[in-house]
Every structure is written in C-alpha cells, then in structure tokens.
Design a protein around this motif. Structure first.
Motif, PDB file in Angstrom:
ATOM      1  N   ARG A 195      -4.336  26.710 -21.410  1.00  0.00           N
ATOM      2  CA  ARG A 195      -4.514  26.540 -22.850  1.00  0.00           C
ATOM      3  C   ARG A 195      -5.801  25.778 -23.158  1.00  0.00           C
ATOM      4  NH1 ARG A 195      -0.178  25.206 -27.146  1.00  0.00           N
ATOM      5  NH2 ARG A 195       1.194  25.396 -25.364  1.00  0.00           N
ATOM      6  N   ASN A 207      -6.924  28.788 -32.393  1.00  0.00           N
ATOM      7  CA  ASN A 207      -6.239  27.868 -33.309  1.00  0.00           C
ATOM      8  C   ASN A 207      -5.830  28.543 -34.613  1.00  0.00           C
ATOM      9  OD1 ASN A 207      -6.438  25.755 -31.454  1.00  0.00           O
ATOM     10  ND2 ASN A 207      -8.417  25.123 -32.253  1.00  0.00           N
ATOM     11  N   TYR A 261      -2.810  30.885 -33.737  1.00  0.00           N
ATOM     12  CA  TYR A 261      -1.661  30.044 -33.370  1.00  0.00           C
ATOM     13  C   TYR A 261      -1.035  29.437 -34.622  1.00  0.00           C
ATOM     14  CZ  TYR A 261       1.067  26.300 -31.185  1.00  0.00           C
ATOM     15  OH  TYR A 261       2.088  25.462 -30.798  1.00  0.00           O
ATOM     16  N   GLY A 262      -1.847  28.883 -35.493  1.00  0.00           N
ATOM     17  CA  GLY A 262      -1.352  28.193 -36.680  1.00  0.00           C
ATOM     18  C   GLY A 262      -0.777  29.096 -37.745  1.00  0.00           C
ATOM     19  N   TYR A 295       0.805  32.096 -37.243  1.00  0.00           N
ATOM     20  CA  TYR A 295       1.872  33.000 -36.818  1.00  0.00           C
ATOM     21  C   TYR A 295       3.238  32.450 -37.214  1.00  0.00           C
ATOM     22  CZ  TYR A 295       4.551  36.276 -33.981  1.00  0.00           C
ATOM     23  OH  TYR A 295       5.417  37.248 -33.569  1.00  0.00           O
ATOM     24  N   LEU A 341       7.275  32.634 -36.941  1.00  0.00           N
ATOM     25  CA  LEU A 341       8.215  33.018 -35.891  1.00  0.00           C
ATOM     26  C   LEU A 341       9.516  33.586 -36.442  1.00  0.00           C
ATOM     27  CD1 LEU A 341       7.833  29.783 -33.738  1.00  0.00           C
ATOM     28  CD2 LEU A 341       6.952  32.046 -33.170  1.00  0.00           C
ATOM     29  N   PRO A 346      -2.503  33.639 -28.588  1.00  0.00           N
ATOM     30  CA  PRO A 346      -2.119  32.432 -29.334  1.00  0.00           C
ATOM     31  C   PRO A 346      -0.681  32.515 -29.857  1.00  0.00           C
ATOM     32  CG  PRO A 346      -4.293  33.167 -30.010  1.00  0.00           C
ATOM     33  CD  PRO A 346      -3.714  34.240 -29.130  1.00  0.00           C
ATOM     34  N   ARG A 347      -0.238  33.690 -30.229  1.00  0.00           N
ATOM     35  CA  ARG A 347       1.139  33.886 -30.686  1.00  0.00           C
ATOM     36  C   ARG A 347       2.122  33.614 -29.547  1.00  0.00           C
ATOM     37  NH1 ARG A 347       0.668  39.461 -34.289  1.00  0.00           N
ATOM     38  NH2 ARG A 347      -0.654  38.558 -35.928  1.00  0.00           N
ATOM     39  N   TYR A 376       1.650  31.593 -27.039  1.00  0.00           N
ATOM     40  CA  TYR A 376       1.715  30.132 -26.885  1.00  0.00           C
ATOM     41  C   TYR A 376       2.571  29.498 -27.981  1.00  0.00           C
ATOM     42  CZ  TYR A 376      -1.450  29.378 -22.973  1.00  0.00           C
ATOM     43  OH  TYR A 376      -1.999  29.333 -21.707  1.00  0.00           O
ATOM     44  N   ARG A 377       2.472  30.006 -29.178  1.00  0.00           N
ATOM     45  CA  ARG A 377       3.293  29.475 -30.281  1.00  0.00           C
ATOM     46  C   ARG A 377       4.787  29.666 -29.980  1.00  0.00           C
ATOM     47  NH1 ARG A 377       3.129  26.948 -35.482  1.00  0.00           N
ATOM     48  NH2 ARG A 377       4.642  27.994 -36.777  1.00  0.00           N
ATOM     49  N   ASP A 434       5.857  27.340 -27.123  1.00  0.00           N
ATOM     50  CA  ASP A 434       5.998  25.974 -27.625  1.00  0.00           C
ATOM     51  C   ASP A 434       7.305  25.811 -28.399  1.00  0.00           C
ATOM     52  OD1 ASP A 434       3.585  25.262 -26.487  1.00  0.00           O
ATOM     53  OD2 ASP A 434       2.460  25.289 -28.373  1.00  0.00           O
ATOM     54  N   ALA A 435       7.652  26.826 -29.184  1.00  0.00           N
ATOM     55  CA  ALA A 435       8.873  26.754 -29.998  1.00  0.00           C
ATOM     56  C   ALA A 435      10.137  26.676 -29.140  1.00  0.00           C
ATOM     57  CB  ALA A 435       8.958  27.957 -30.945  1.00  0.00           C
TER      58      ALA A 435
END
Length: 181
Positions: free
Chosen positions: A41, A54, A57-58, A60, A62, A95-96, A98-99, A102-103
């Motif tokens: 990352r 960024n 990622y920000g 997207y 869910l 990035p999605r 990774y999102r 993370d979730a």
C-alpha cells in the motif's frame, strides 16, 4: 569470533535487501513512472500514484452485507493481487479492494501485491504459472489452495464477488475461458 558475527550480520543484511519492494521504473509509452514487482500500500500512496489511489479509495461506497459475508468467511484467507499502475482498471479496482479489506479488518500480511509491466511480467516472475492475462487479477486462497479469482473487473461488485467466492457460491469470473499458460 567478531569477524564471524560481522560476516553473518552483513550476509543477513544483503539477504533481506534482495527483494526490492515498490520498485519504480520508467514506463516508456506514457513517459511516467510505474511500479513493478512486489509492492504494498505504501508504494501506491506515494507520488505519482497517491492521487488516483486516495481518490478512488475514499469515494468507494461499500455493500455492507457483502462485506459482512467476507468477514464471516475470511479465516485462513490469503490473497495475491496482480496489477499495473499504468492500467486504468487497476487504478479503479485496487483502491476499492484495499477499502474492502480494511472494512473487514483483513491482515495485510496475508496480501501479496505484485505490479506487472505492460506485458504482464514482474521482475521476480511471480506471475509464472498463474495464467495472468488481464489485470487486475485477484486470486483468493484458503489454506493455501486457490478458491477463486476476480479478473480485470468484478461480475457484480468486488465485495459481492469476493463474498460469493468465499461462501462457495457458483462464480465464474470474466475471461475464465481465456486459456491456460
């Protein structure tokens, strides 16, 4: 004895440095930098990649139900993710991913990120034998065995496709008929 300890320390240093992480090279067609090989990352959050990483990622949103399905079935999960920083689909989907990870609180030490060049090759040859023909390609493993993959774009949403693979639902990725290496 001191000499032996020094030799051991120096050899360990060079062994630990033999795998270059987040290796930047010139992409001739675009005249910009691209990442190749093993990455993380942090490599994607450096210039010139951080802007698109960024932003995507920000922004997207869910599907929380699918995220719960991933979380519920993520025990012993590991992932290999092949991408290209030069690739529009990778810039959108990675990035999605990774999102989503993370979730669900996914341990990134179980994620292997490999950046490939335009010919879908990496310096360490991590793609060999894995039939990587479109990127990004997300390969999901349970207990070390491949259980499914998402190729280039999801069939539904990334988190829905991942949840389907993890819960054993019948799932056929895009380009599944593309052939084998």
């Amino acid at each position: 004895m001191k000499y032996l300890i020094l030799v051991i320390m120096v050899s360990q240093f060079f062994t630990s440095c033999s795998t270059t992480l987040n290796q930047l090279v010139n992409d001739k067609p675009s005249k910009t930098k691209m990442l190749v090989g093993l990455s993380n990352r942090g490599g994607l959050q450096q210039d010139p990649f951080s802007g698109w990483f960024n932003k995507e990622y920000g922004s997207y949103g869910l599907n929380k139900e699918a995220v719960q399905g991933i979380e519920k079935n993520s025990e012993n999960l590991s992932i290999k993710l092949f991408m290209g920083t030069w690739c529009k689909d990778s810039r959108r989907e990675v990035p999605r991913i990774y999102r989503i990870l993370d979730a669900v609180g996914f341990d990134e030490s179980h994620l292997t990120l490999i950046n490939v060049d335009r010919e879908k090759n990496s310096p360490g040859g991590e793609e060999k034998g894995l039939n990587i023909h479109h990127i990004p390609t997300v390969i999901l493993y349970k207990n070390g065995s491949e259980i499914g993959r998402i190729i280039e774009t999801p069939v539904q949403l990334l988190e829905e496709d991942m949840a389907a693979i993890l819960n054993g639902t019948s799932y056929t990725p895009n380009y599944s008929d593309f052939g084998v290496d």
